[in-house]
Design a protein around this motif. Structure first.
Motif, short mmCIF file in Angstrom:
data_model
loop_
_atom_site.label_atom_id
_atom_site.label_comp_id
_atom_site.label_asym_id
_atom_site.label_seq_id
_atom_site.Cartn_x
_atom_site.Cartn_y
_atom_site.Cartn_z
N ASN A 9 0.84 -1.19 0.00
CA ASN A 9 0.00 0.00 0.00
C ASN A 9 0.88 1.25 0.00
O ASN A 9 1.61 1.50 0.96
N ALA A 10 0.83 2.02 -1.08
CA ALA A 10 1.70 3.18 -1.22
C ALA A 10 1.50 4.20 -0.11
O ALA A 10 2.46 4.80 0.39
N GLY A 11 0.25 4.41 0.30
CA GLY A 11 -0.03 5.37 1.37
C GLY A 11 0.58 4.94 2.69
O GLY A 11 1.19 5.74 3.42
N LYS A 12 0.42 3.65 3.00
CA LYS A 12 1.01 3.13 4.25
C LYS A 12 2.53 3.21 4.21
O LYS A 12 3.17 3.57 5.20
N LEU A 13 3.11 2.86 3.06
CA LEU A 13 4.56 2.86 2.95
C LEU A 13 5.13 4.26 3.18
O LEU A 13 6.15 4.43 3.85
N ALA A 14 4.47 5.27 2.64
CA ALA A 14 4.92 6.65 2.83
C ALA A 14 4.84 7.03 4.31
O ALA A 14 5.75 7.68 4.84
N GLU A 15 3.75 6.64 4.98
CA GLU A 15 3.62 6.95 6.40
C GLU A 15 4.68 6.22 7.22
O GLU A 15 5.27 6.78 8.14
N PHE A 16 4.93 4.96 6.90
CA PHE A 16 5.94 4.19 7.62
C PHE A 16 7.31 4.86 7.52
O PHE A 16 8.03 4.99 8.51
N ARG A 17 7.67 5.25 6.30
CA ARG A 17 8.99 5.87 6.12
C ARG A 17 9.13 7.12 6.98
O ARG A 17 10.17 7.36 7.60
N SER A 18 8.08 7.93 7.02
CA SER A 18 8.12 9.15 7.82
C SER A 18 8.17 8.83 9.31
O SER A 18 8.92 9.44 10.08
#
Length: 200
Positions: A9-18
Motif C-alpha cells: 500500500n503506497a499510502g502506508k509505505l509513505a507513512e511508515f517511512r516518515s
C-alpha cells in the motif's frame, strides 16, 4: 537494523517511512523483493498483521514489520473492519469504499456515526519468532456526510477527528503522525525498541 515492510500500500509505505525517520531502521518495502501480499485469513487485526509479517520474513530472511488496520463504524457493528481495503469488492478502491460506506450510513444521524481507526503493528525477527512485538493504536472520531480534504488515503476524507474539527485528509502530516492510530502504534513500537528488546 534493516527490515522488510510487509505492505504494498503506497499510502502506508509513505507513512511508515516518515514514522521511522530518525530510528536508524532501514525499511525496505516487500515490493522491492517481488513479494506478493499474504492471504489475510485471520479473524482479527492481530492475526492478519502476524500473517503478513511472517510471510515477508520467510520470503526475505529479514526481520519484518507488518501493519493491519481498518475502520470500525459503530452503527455498522464494526464494519468495514478487517475488510476495510476491499469493502466495495475491489482491493484498495478508496473511492468505491467511501461511496459504499456513505450509502450504508445515509439514514444514520450525526450522533450515531461514531467510528474509530484501529491499527496493529507486528514485528518479527524471523518467520517462526515465538515472541513478536505487537503494538496497537486507536483513533476515535466519526464519519462525515461527504469527503473533505486532499491529504491521506483510504477513508481519511470521511473520518472526522472531533478534537481537531478536521477530517483525517485535512490534518497536516506531523499532526496526523501524533494522533493517528498508526502514529500511536509506531510510537509504542519505538519505545519498545528503545527499551532494548532482545534480538533487535
Amino acid at each position: 537494523m534493516t527490515l522488510v515492510l510487509a505492505s504494498s500500500n503506497a499510502g502506508k509505505l509513505a507513512e511508515f517511512r516518515s514514522l521511522l525517520d530518525g530510528t536508524g531502521i532501514q525499511a525496505v518495502p516487500q515490493t522491492e523483493f517481488g513479494i506478493v501480499d499474504a492471504d489475510e485469513t485471520g479473524l482479527t487485526f492481530i492475526e492478519n498483521a502476524l500473517l503478513k509479517a511472517r510471510h515477508a520474513s520467510a520470503a526475505t530472511g529479514l526481520p519484518a514489520l507488518a501493519d493491519d488496520s481498518g475502520l470500525c463504524v459503530d452503527a455498522l457493528d464494526g464494519a468495514p473492519g478487517l475488510y476495510s481495503a476491499r469493502y466495495a469488492g475491489g482491493h484498495g478502491d478508496a473511492a468505491a469504499n467511501i461511496a459504499k460506506l456513505l450509502h450504508a450510513l445515509r439514514d444514520v444521524p450525526t450522533a450515531r456515526r461514531t467510528a474509530h481507526f484501529h491499527c496493529v503493528l507486528a514485528l518479527v525477527r524471523r518467520p517462526d519468532d515465538p515472541a513478536p512485538i505487537v503494538c496497537e493504536g486507536l483513533w476515535r472520531g466519526s464519519i462525515l456526510d461527504a469527503p473533505r480534504g486532499a491529504h491521506g488515503f483510504g477513508y481519511d476524507p470521511v473520518f472526522l477527528d472531533p478534537l481537531l474539527g478536521l477530517s483525517a485528509a485535512e490534518v497536516d502530516p506531523a499532526t496526523k503522525h501524533r494522533v493517528s492510530h498508526r502514529g500511536q502504534a509506531m510510537h509504542a513500537l519505538r519505545q519498545r525498541l528503545a527499551a532494548g528488546m532482545p534480538g533487535y
